[in-house]
Design an enzyme around this catalytic site. Sequence first.
Site, PDB file in Angstrom:
ATOM      1  N   ARG A 121      30.976   0.909  51.630  1.00 40.96           N
ATOM      2  CA  ARG A 121      30.489   0.934  50.185  1.00 40.96           C
ATOM      3  C   ARG A 121      29.705   2.366  49.986  1.00 40.96           C
ATOM      4  NH1 ARG A 121      26.055  -1.215  48.673  1.00 40.96           N
ATOM      5  NH2 ARG A 121      26.310  -3.062  49.769  1.00 40.96           N
ATOM      6  N   TYR A 128      40.533   6.980  24.678  1.00 43.17           N
ATOM      7  CA  TYR A 128      41.171   5.866  25.465  1.00 43.17           C
ATOM      8  C   TYR A 128      40.419   4.543  24.916  1.00 43.17           C
ATOM      9  CZ  TYR A 128      42.459   2.474  29.081  1.00 43.17           C
ATOM     10  OH  TYR A 128      42.764   1.624  29.790  1.00 43.17           O
ATOM     11  N   ASP A 174      36.253  13.855  29.346  1.00 41.41           N
ATOM     12  CA  ASP A 174      37.381  13.225  29.931  1.00 41.41           C
ATOM     13  C   ASP A 174      38.870  13.824  29.762  1.00 41.41           C
ATOM     14  OD1 ASP A 174      39.526  11.394  30.613  1.00 41.41           O
ATOM     15  OD2 ASP A 174      38.651   9.961  29.740  1.00 41.41           O
ATOM     16  N   LYS A 213      46.054   8.053  36.768  1.00 41.26           N
ATOM     17  CA  LYS A 213      47.169   8.820  35.870  1.00 41.26           C
ATOM     18  C   LYS A 213      47.901   9.916  36.603  1.00 41.26           C
ATOM     19  CE  LYS A 213      45.642   5.750  32.796  1.00 41.26           C
ATOM     20  NZ  LYS A 213      44.741   5.864  31.845  1.00 41.26           N
TER      21      LYS A 213
HETATM   22  C1  PLP Z   1      43.465   5.452  31.444  1.00 40.29           C
HETATM   23  C2  PLP Z   1      42.315   5.947  30.997  1.00 40.29           C
HETATM   24  C3  PLP Z   1      41.158   5.852  31.354  1.00 40.29           C
HETATM   25  C4  PLP Z   1      40.791   4.874  32.106  1.00 40.29           C
HETATM   26  O1  PLP Z   1      41.127   4.939  33.379  1.00 40.29           O
HETATM   27  P1  PLP Z   1      41.597   3.554  34.401  1.00 40.29           P
HETATM   28  O2  PLP Z   1      41.865   4.112  35.562  1.00 40.29           O
HETATM   29  O3  PLP Z   1      42.490   2.746  33.612  1.00 40.29           O
HETATM   30  O4  PLP Z   1      40.251   2.663  34.472  1.00 40.29           O
HETATM   31  C5  PLP Z   1      40.176   6.700  30.865  1.00 40.29           C
HETATM   32  N1  PLP Z   1      40.465   7.852  30.093  1.00 40.29           N
HETATM   33  C6  PLP Z   1      41.752   8.187  29.917  1.00 40.29           C
HETATM   34  C7  PLP Z   1      42.031   9.465  28.838  1.00 40.29           C
HETATM   35  C8  PLP Z   1      42.703   7.332  30.230  1.00 40.29           C
HETATM   36  O5  PLP Z   1      43.959   7.537  29.809  1.00 40.29           O
END
Ligand code: PLP
Length: 380
Positions: A46, A98, A170, A195
């Site tokens: 962890r 998101y 982000d 992604k």
């Molecule tokens: C999918 C996504 C997230 C969240 O990510 P997870 O891995 O699904 O928790 C955050 N920001 C954007 C722009 C996303 O497309």
Amino acid sequence: MKFNTKAVHAGEKPDSATGALATPIYQTSTYAQDAPNQHKGFDYSRAANPTRQILENNLAALENVDYAVAFSSGLAATSSVLNLFKQGDHVVASQDMYGGTYRLFKQLYEKYGVTFDFVDATNSDALQSAIKPNTKLVWIETPSNPLLKITDIKAAAAIAHDANARLAVDSTLATPHLQQPFSLGADLVVHSTTKYLNGHADVIGGAVCVKDKTLYEQLRFWQKSVGSVPGPLDCYLVLRGIKTLPLRMDQHSKNAMTVAQFLQSHPKVKRVIYPGLQSHPQHELAKKQMTAFSGMIAVELDASFEKAMAFASNLELFTLAEDLGGVKSLTCHPASMTHAAVPKQERLKTGFTDELIRLSIGIEDADDLIEDLEKALDPL
Ligand SMILES: *Cc1c(COP(=O)(O)O)cnc(C)c1O
């Protein structure tokens, strides 16, 4: 070292114990100690794990900063950033984001006394006017999901820093191959590695990259204390995915441009949103702060809601599914799927309608993608 070389090599050396060229999946919870608290830098997975550490060093190198902390999901990464703040602090965030991030902010952090204002971040004046004396964080998502709005990172950084606040970006839809937010003044960069970074739709993961050592230590402390860590196999897969990130992003971007141009010229299509098109309101800014426009397209059809939904389901190469950024093309209805947590009146303020369909363009041959789209569009 240039970006493509970093993607393949940064943070990674042949395994010191065995010479294994591929990073081993250190599938272990714990590590033998010579005497109490005398160990080789790892005591419990962890707190730290070698496979995870290599991934973190690689991600930091890609964003050109000293530190990265990997998490079990993009939202776990986002939540670690929000936990740098406390009750009474104010956050200015971009309106289009998101859906899960919106839910986390509104339904969880607001409960703990952090307040949020959501503004059209493409408008620097709106961003500036939302700043309050207790604003501690400016949170932007660029390109945004699902409307692919582009926020001027440099301008947002100036506004945040003027107010003694931090700027978090982000950058999931861009990846470090197409956009380098730290070079434009960001303090924190968040990725859903689920992604494009992993890129193969077989992992859930996230990361925060950070320049400042104190912030890094706080994020690391949060990661260890809460335990929102990715497993070693997932870290291995993301690390492996990243090796082809530049190649994939170039192909995603090239295909998306071709598909966007096709859609724009199709009589059954009402509106195409793609930052690479001249018609995109922030096209010039996208050209300035990104090296290509990535693989996401938003589209509205000139058809009834029912027919538009039938279109989304009738595609064959495109799978109707949540997620984006993988090698296989996907389609999605954000209002009912990825962004179901965003209230309709909030969505409509930004032009995010019930009719909007999101396409994640994969790395297949663009001709085949267009043929698939044509077959589903023509009967409308
Ligand atoms: C999918 C996504 C997230 C969240 O990510 P997870 O891995 O699904 O928790 C955050 N920001 C954007 C722009 C996303 O497309």
